[in-house]
Design an enzyme around this catalytic site. Structure first.
Site, PDB file in Angstrom:
ATOM      1  N   SER A 467       0.823  -1.211   0.000  1.00 35.96           N
ATOM      2  CA  SER A 467       0.000   0.000   0.000  1.00 35.96           C
ATOM      3  C   SER A 467       0.856   1.259   0.000  1.00 35.96           C
ATOM      4  O   SER A 467       0.532   2.249  -0.681  1.00 35.96           O
ATOM      5  CB  SER A 467      -0.940  -0.003   1.209  1.00 35.96           C
ATOM      6  OG  SER A 467      -1.870  -1.078   1.116  1.00 35.96           O
ATOM      7  N   SER A 534      -3.788 -10.898  -2.426  1.00 38.99           N
ATOM      8  CA  SER A 534      -4.100 -11.841  -3.516  1.00 38.99           C
ATOM      9  C   SER A 534      -3.188 -13.066  -3.462  1.00 38.99           C
ATOM     10  O   SER A 534      -2.316 -13.231  -4.307  1.00 38.99           O
ATOM     11  CB  SER A 534      -4.008 -11.145  -4.879  1.00 38.99           C
ATOM     12  OG  SER A 534      -2.831 -10.392  -5.032  1.00 38.99           O
TER      13      SER A 534
END
Length: 635
Positions: A467, A534
């Protein structure tokens, strides 16, 4: 030989072929019955009988008698345990008919093997122990038999000798079974009381069941008509091979799945819809005036039309359906569960196409036949599944033409078969639903933005720095007047995916939704920055497959788990270690690192600023940002 063979055994053209399977619960006598059929039809050589006698003394469970099950149970584990594990196929023949019989296992854990044996059968012999009556496996196998399109059933009430050949025991089981399968759509149901061990009512009628007036098992198998009248169905030829031996010949080879065809017939190529006429039906024995279902032929056409392996040549007046979303029944055959969003290969006839699980409507309780809510399908479970296909396929509903409605699911990584299915209907007709042709194209939007749209897919364990790097990349691109948007894992779970948890199934659906949104953002001409753990390769591959070549850049923020856990910026690892968070990646849920990402970033030894610069440089060097000077004024 034990006895003389029937005179016309070696004249196969005079006999029809019946494919059937035996199924039922454990120790109901399936293998014994097949062994008895082989023995009593006099098709065993003397050395086979001698070996059977020897094996019966060593492995047998029939006392001093021959244990006929040993003729079929060939695996050491099967002989040691006295059970069937794998599917065993045997051929035998009588004066009236040829037979191929599949002996299938009774244990629940081998249900997938039973389904494999049933997939090519015309009739099912379902055995029931006269002492036990209808059991769970009886219900399960009857349902799967029905699901796979078998419409002819024999209920063989075995071990009738162990209940003193009592008619009331037989009648009770038959009545219960008929009530059980009343809604399964069987066309014929013949109940026969048998003793596979002693041969009562197997080959011929038994004096010990004078109350039974029906045929023996073999007589019924010899005389039943199981033809589906496939010739009356619309013509279908799935193309297996384009036959081009020289410049003067181009034919299309395959096995006719249904219907009939003759020279001059109008045909269309599905899914393209191109039309032509049959010029000739070519075989190794010469051209034919007509060909029907079951024959393997090569067709030549009067016109030069594009036909490839996987296409279907069809009757022009009765075309198959065309769809890119279908509903199907699936029998799951893998240890790893089927989950919504899971990506697989679907092989329908001779065509293989990428697919994903759009929804799992329900699973079917194969003992009660009721529908139950489900998030996954486990090994041997059956469910109703909606599939989204990458390209439209031509098909017919399985209950109309099984040859063009059956499919298998293949794992993209291992190439193993993980499921078998039957298409029920089109969820969305590809011919009725089209992508709207908008006035402003993706190319036009990208040109206005002076950039090439792309998805930057950041993946890595929690705390890897995804992030932070993604935010810096967007900041740098925004300063350079580039059009971007960040899809961050935490942010998306506040809205679009707020209904999802963190199970493997929910993680798959989480990524599926984000991948579809990212695809739309690319169509809008944006540089789309996706920051998600993911953890599964298959789901990242699904996202890549949604986009065109060059529109997906996988970026692995490769930070060792120990380093990420030491940071623990959100306190998640400590909670996971304490058992307060379940299914946490790296602790009690796996992370599958990319094998060949476009970028691998060292999250342990470089700063987020340095890594963001690497990403922007990659975009500039690979033509995603217009202008020869772009690298200098962006970085």
């Amino acid at each position: 030989m034990n006895a003389a063979l029937p005179a016309d055994l070696f004249r196969p053209e005079t006999k029809s072929l019946l494919r059937f399977l035996t199924c039922g619960s454990v120790d109901d006598g399936k293998s014994t019955l097949i062994g008895r059929l082989l023995y009593d039809t006099k098709l065993l050589f003397d050395d086979q009988v001698a070996t059977l006698a020897s094996d019966s003394r060593k492995y047998g469970t029939a006392g001093d008698d021959l244990d006929f099950a040993l003729l079929v149970d060939g695996l050491a584990a099967e002989r040691e345990q006295g059970i069937t594990i794998d599917v065993a196929y045997r051929f035998f023949a009588t004066e009236r008919r040829k037979f191929i019989v599949a002996d299938t296992p009774g244990h629940e854990q081998y249900t997938r093997n039973m389904a494999t044996g049933a997939s090519n059968s015309d009739l099912a012999v379902i055995l029931v122990d006269a002492r036990q009556g209808i059991l769970t496996q009886t219900r399960r196998h009857s349902f799967i038999v029905s699901l796979l399109g078998i419409r002819h059933v024999v209920l063989a009430v075995n071990k009738i000798d162990l209940v003193d050949f009592a008619q009331d025991a037989f009648d009770t089981i038959v009545a219960e079974y008929r009530a059980l399968v009343a809604g399964l759509g069987f066309e014929t149901l013949q109940a026969v009381p048998i003793s596979a061990r002693h041969g009562d009512n197997v080959i011929a009628g038994s004096d010990r069941t004078p109350w039974y007036e029906g045929p023996s098992l073999l007589r019924h198998l010899e005389t039943i008509d199981v033809a589906r009248d496939a010739e009356r169905l619309p013509f279908r030829l799935p193309v297996q091979w384009v036959n081009r031996p020289n410049l003067d010949f181009r034919g299309f080879s395959g096995t006719i799945a249904s219907g009939a065809v003759a020279p001059g017939d109008a045909v269309i190529v599905a899914p393209s819809g191109r039309s032509s006429r049959v010029k000739a039906i070519v075989t190794a024995d010469g051209d034919l005036p007509r060909a029907v279902a079951g024959q393997s032929v090569t067709l030549t056409l009067t016109d030069e039309v594009d036909v490839s392996r996987g296409d279907i040549l069809s009757a022009a007046t009765a075309r198959p359906e065309l769809a890119d979303q279908v509903d199907a029944h699936v029998i799951w055959m893998a240890e790893t569960p089927l989950t919504p969003g899971g990506a697989y290969l679907m092989k329908v006839g001779t065509r293989t196409v990428g697919t994903s699980v759009a929804a799992l409507h329900h699973k079917i309780n194969v003992t009660t036949y009721g529908e139950e809510p489900a998030r996954t399908l486990a090994l041997n479970e059956v469910g109703s599944v909606q599939f989204s296909l990458r390209d439209p396929i031509a098909f017919d509903p399985f209950d109309i033409i099984p040859g063009t409605g059956a499919f298998i699911l293949i794992d993209r990584m291992s190439n193993q078969t993980v499921g078998a299915g039957m298409i029920r209907r089109a969820r969305r007709q590809a011919s009725n639903v089209h992508w709207q042709d908008l006035q402003v194209s993706k190319t036009a939007r990208a040109a206005l933005n002076h950039q090439k749209p792309v998805v930057l897919w950041f993946t890595g364990v929690s705390g890897a720095g995804k992030s932070a790097i993604a935010a810096l990349v967007e900041k740098k691109l925004h300063a350079a007047f580039r059009h971007t948007y960040v899809l961050d894992g935490d942010n998306v779970r506040h809205g679009l995916n707020k209904d999802l948890g963190f199970t493997d199934a929910d993680r798959v659906e989480n990524i599926r939704r984000v991948a579809e949104v990212a695809k739309l953002f690319v169509d809008a001409g944006l540089i789309t920055i996706v920051s998600f753990i993911s953890p599964f390769r298959a789901e990242r591959r699904f996202a890549r497959d949604l986009l065109q070549e060059g529109e997906f850049v996988e970026i692995h923020v490769d930070t060792p788990l120990a380093v990420a856990e030491a940071r623990d910026v959100k306190g998640l690892y400590s909670k996971a270690r304490a058992g307060l968070i379940k299914n946490f990646t790296g602790i009690d849920s796996p992370y599958e690192p990319p094998e060949a990402p476009e970028l691998r970033l060292d999250g342990a030894n470089q700063t987020a600023e340095e890594l963001a610069d690497r990403v922007v440089a990659y975009l500039a060097d690979n033509g995603y940002l217009e202008g020869p000077e772009n690298r200098d004024w962006i970085i």
